[in-house]
Design a protein around this motif. Sequence first.
Motif, mmCIF file in Angstrom:
data_model
loop_
_atom_site.group_PDB
_atom_site.id
_atom_site.type_symbol
_atom_site.label_atom_id
_atom_site.label_comp_id
_atom_site.label_asym_id
_atom_site.label_seq_id
_atom_site.Cartn_x
_atom_site.Cartn_y
_atom_site.Cartn_z
ATOM 1 N N ASN A 174 7.199 19.666 6.964
ATOM 2 C CA ASN A 174 8.393 19.004 6.413
ATOM 3 C C ASN A 174 8.033 17.758 5.621
ATOM 4 O O ASN A 174 8.645 16.687 5.780
ATOM 5 C CB ASN A 174 9.373 18.641 7.533
ATOM 6 C CG ASN A 174 10.252 19.809 7.920
ATOM 7 O OD1 ASN A 174 10.174 20.889 7.333
ATOM 8 N ND2 ASN A 174 11.073 19.606 8.932
ATOM 9 N N LEU A 195 14.295 10.148 5.206
ATOM 10 C CA LEU A 195 12.993 10.295 4.567
ATOM 11 C C LEU A 195 12.179 9.033 4.819
ATOM 12 O O LEU A 195 12.689 7.925 4.673
ATOM 13 C CB LEU A 195 13.142 10.505 3.063
ATOM 14 C CG LEU A 195 14.005 11.678 2.605
ATOM 15 C CD1 LEU A 195 14.046 11.737 1.083
ATOM 16 C CD2 LEU A 195 13.492 12.978 3.185
ATOM 17 N N SER A 214 10.313 14.366 5.969
ATOM 18 C CA SER A 214 11.738 14.638 6.087
ATOM 19 C C SER A 214 12.075 14.926 7.549
ATOM 20 O O SER A 214 11.404 15.728 8.190
ATOM 21 C CB SER A 214 12.104 15.850 5.227
ATOM 22 O OG SER A 214 13.421 16.283 5.482
ATOM 23 N N VAL A 251 19.772 13.443 7.736
ATOM 24 C CA VAL A 251 18.382 13.543 7.325
ATOM 25 C C VAL A 251 17.880 12.195 6.827
ATOM 26 O O VAL A 251 18.571 11.497 6.069
ATOM 27 C CB VAL A 251 18.214 14.599 6.219
ATOM 28 C CG1 VAL A 251 16.806 14.569 5.641
ATOM 29 C CG2 VAL A 251 18.521 15.990 6.767
ATOM 30 N N TYR A 279 19.013 18.146 -1.056
ATOM 31 C CA TYR A 279 19.187 19.172 -0.057
ATOM 32 C C TYR A 279 20.385 20.074 -0.351
ATOM 33 O O TYR A 279 20.782 20.882 0.490
ATOM 34 C CB TYR A 279 19.360 18.526 1.314
ATOM 35 C CG TYR A 279 18.098 17.869 1.827
ATOM 36 C CD1 TYR A 279 17.718 16.608 1.376
ATOM 37 C CD2 TYR A 279 17.288 18.499 2.759
ATOM 38 C CE1 TYR A 279 16.562 16.004 1.841
ATOM 39 C CE2 TYR A 279 16.129 17.897 3.235
ATOM 40 C CZ TYR A 279 15.779 16.650 2.767
ATOM 41 O OH TYR A 279 14.636 16.043 3.222
#
Length: 115
Positions: free
Chosen positions: A76, A4, A24, A2, A99
């Motif tokens: 998101n 950002l 995200s 992931v 997360y």
Amino acid sequence: QVQLVESGGGLVQPGGSLRLSCASSGSMDSINQMAWYRQAPGKQRELVASITGGGSTNYADSVKGRFTIFRDNAKNTWSLQMNSLKPEDTGVYYCWGDYGWYRRWGRGTQVTVSS
């Protein structure tokens, strides 16, 4: 993995407004907490605002009443609406996400409040 990515920073005059967004690359369905931090030149990084997965928010005293953190699960993203900006709000703003199994930081976006 992931990632950002922040957007929305820039130069604004005192009293002006900006909206920062954090995108995200992963789903936010099970995210525990999202936040915005900032770091001014020569100072430590500090928490500006946070929001839990359930929607509870928390703000630094210096921004209460001026900043609002909110999320958009469909996109998101989570965002920081900043109003009545002051020169002391200047700094690099970072988004952060918990997360559960891992946490992620964005790379930051510069906000400069100056006339």
